[in-house]
Design an enzyme around this catalytic site. Structure first.
Site, PDB file in Angstrom:
ATOM      1  N   HIS A   1       0.848  -1.187   0.000  1.00  0.00           N
ATOM      2  CA  HIS A   1       0.000   0.000   0.000  1.00  0.00           C
ATOM      3  C   HIS A   1       0.882   1.233   0.000  1.00  0.00           C
ATOM      4  O   HIS A   1       1.933   1.253   0.638  1.00  0.00           O
ATOM      5  CB  HIS A   1      -0.943   0.013   1.208  1.00  0.00           C
ATOM      6  CG  HIS A   1      -0.258  -0.277   2.509  1.00  0.00           C
ATOM      7  ND1 HIS A   1       0.057  -1.563   2.899  1.00  0.00           N
ATOM      8  CD2 HIS A   1       0.181   0.542   3.490  1.00  0.00           C
ATOM      9  CE1 HIS A   1       0.655  -1.525   4.075  1.00  0.00           C
ATOM     10  NE2 HIS A   1       0.757  -0.249   4.458  1.00  0.00           N
ATOM     11  N   LEU A   2       0.416   2.239  -0.721  1.00  0.00           N
ATOM     12  CA  LEU A   2       1.095   3.528  -0.784  1.00  0.00           C
ATOM     13  C   LEU A   2       0.376   4.462   0.167  1.00  0.00           C
ATOM     14  O   LEU A   2      -0.825   4.700   0.020  1.00  0.00           O
ATOM     15  CB  LEU A   2       0.996   4.027  -2.226  1.00  0.00           C
ATOM     16  CG  LEU A   2       2.007   5.002  -2.789  1.00  0.00           C
ATOM     17  CD1 LEU A   2       3.438   4.587  -2.510  1.00  0.00           C
ATOM     18  CD2 LEU A   2       1.751   5.146  -4.280  1.00  0.00           C
TER      19      LEU A   2
HETATM   20  P1  5GP Z   1       1.961  -0.031   7.358  1.00  0.00           P
HETATM   21  O1  5GP Z   1       2.339   0.173   8.811  1.00  0.00           O
HETATM   22  O2  5GP Z   1       1.783  -1.488   7.040  1.00  0.00           O
HETATM   23  O3  5GP Z   1       2.832   0.690   6.393  1.00  0.00           O
HETATM   24  O4  5GP Z   1       0.559   0.679   7.212  1.00  0.00           O
HETATM   25  C1  5GP Z   1      -0.645   0.079   7.567  1.00  0.00           C
HETATM   26  C2  5GP Z   1      -1.654   1.192   7.709  1.00  0.00           C
HETATM   27  O5  5GP Z   1      -2.943   0.625   7.664  1.00  0.00           O
HETATM   28  C3  5GP Z   1      -1.531   1.944   9.040  1.00  0.00           C
HETATM   29  O6  5GP Z   1      -1.343   3.326   8.770  1.00  0.00           O
HETATM   30  C4  5GP Z   1      -2.861   1.645   9.744  1.00  0.00           C
HETATM   31  O7  5GP Z   1      -3.353   2.735  10.471  1.00  0.00           O
HETATM   32  C5  5GP Z   1      -3.762   1.264   8.577  1.00  0.00           C
HETATM   33  N1  5GP Z   1      -4.796   0.317   8.921  1.00  0.00           N
HETATM   34  C6  5GP Z   1      -4.645  -0.827   9.655  1.00  0.00           C
HETATM   35  N2  5GP Z   1      -5.810  -1.490   9.751  1.00  0.00           N
HETATM   36  C7  5GP Z   1      -6.724  -0.739   9.055  1.00  0.00           C
HETATM   37  C8  5GP Z   1      -8.117  -0.922   8.794  1.00  0.00           C
HETATM   38  O8  5GP Z   1      -8.759  -1.876   9.197  1.00  0.00           O
HETATM   39  N3  5GP Z   1      -8.722   0.054   8.054  1.00  0.00           N
HETATM   40  C9  5GP Z   1      -8.041   1.129   7.571  1.00  0.00           C
HETATM   41  N4  5GP Z   1      -8.747   2.024   6.854  1.00  0.00           N
HETATM   42  N5  5GP Z   1      -6.725   1.315   7.791  1.00  0.00           N
HETATM   43  C10 5GP Z   1      -6.076   0.392   8.525  1.00  0.00           C
END
Ligand code: 5GP
Ligand code: ZN
Length: 113
Positions: free
Chosen positions: A99-100
């Protein structure tokens, strides 16, 4: 359990979706770290950027095109914004479906934490 972002892309889990096409979705981050914090996610499950193959090059470019559109729509394009794709645990990646992050609406600091 299935992948969180596959579930959002398949509408099996709620999210504030702000963009969708045949290849990707974009939605509001549930825990925003800036006034604008959206995620652009391919519908295809790819766990980390390390798994990207040549055949995914157009898809990755497409994610950036979507991010540019959202940044313009939200009025942060000219001010500036940050695009982030974390890879693996030390980067802070917590959801293993690429994801970006689009972050904007405030001054971003460098180096990032
Ligand atoms: P990462 O830490 O993997 O780069 O980013 C994951 C992102 O996904 C985090 O910013 C977190 O807040 C978001 N996130 C995690 N679970 C959910 C969810 O169930 N719904 C949404 N909209 N965002 C989520
Ligand atoms: Zn997935």
């Amino acid at each position: 359990m299935k992948c969180l972002f596959c579930e959002i892309a398949e509408k099996k889990r709620p999210a504030k979706i702000i963009y969708e096409d045949e290849l990707a979705v974009a939605f509001e981050d549930i825990n925003p770290q800036a006034p604008v914090h959206c995620l652009v996610v391919p519908k295809k499950h790819i766990a980390t950027s390390l798994e990207l193959e040549k055949e995914n090059n157009a898809l990755v470019g497409h994610l950036f095109q979507i991010a540019n559109k959202i940044a313009k729509d939200r009025g942060i394009a000219e001010r500036g914004f940050r695009l982030v794709m974390n890879c693996n645990p030390e980067s802070g990646q917590t959801v293993f479906h690429i994801h970006l992050h689009i972050l904007g609406g405030r001054i971003m600091h460098w180096p990032p934490g």
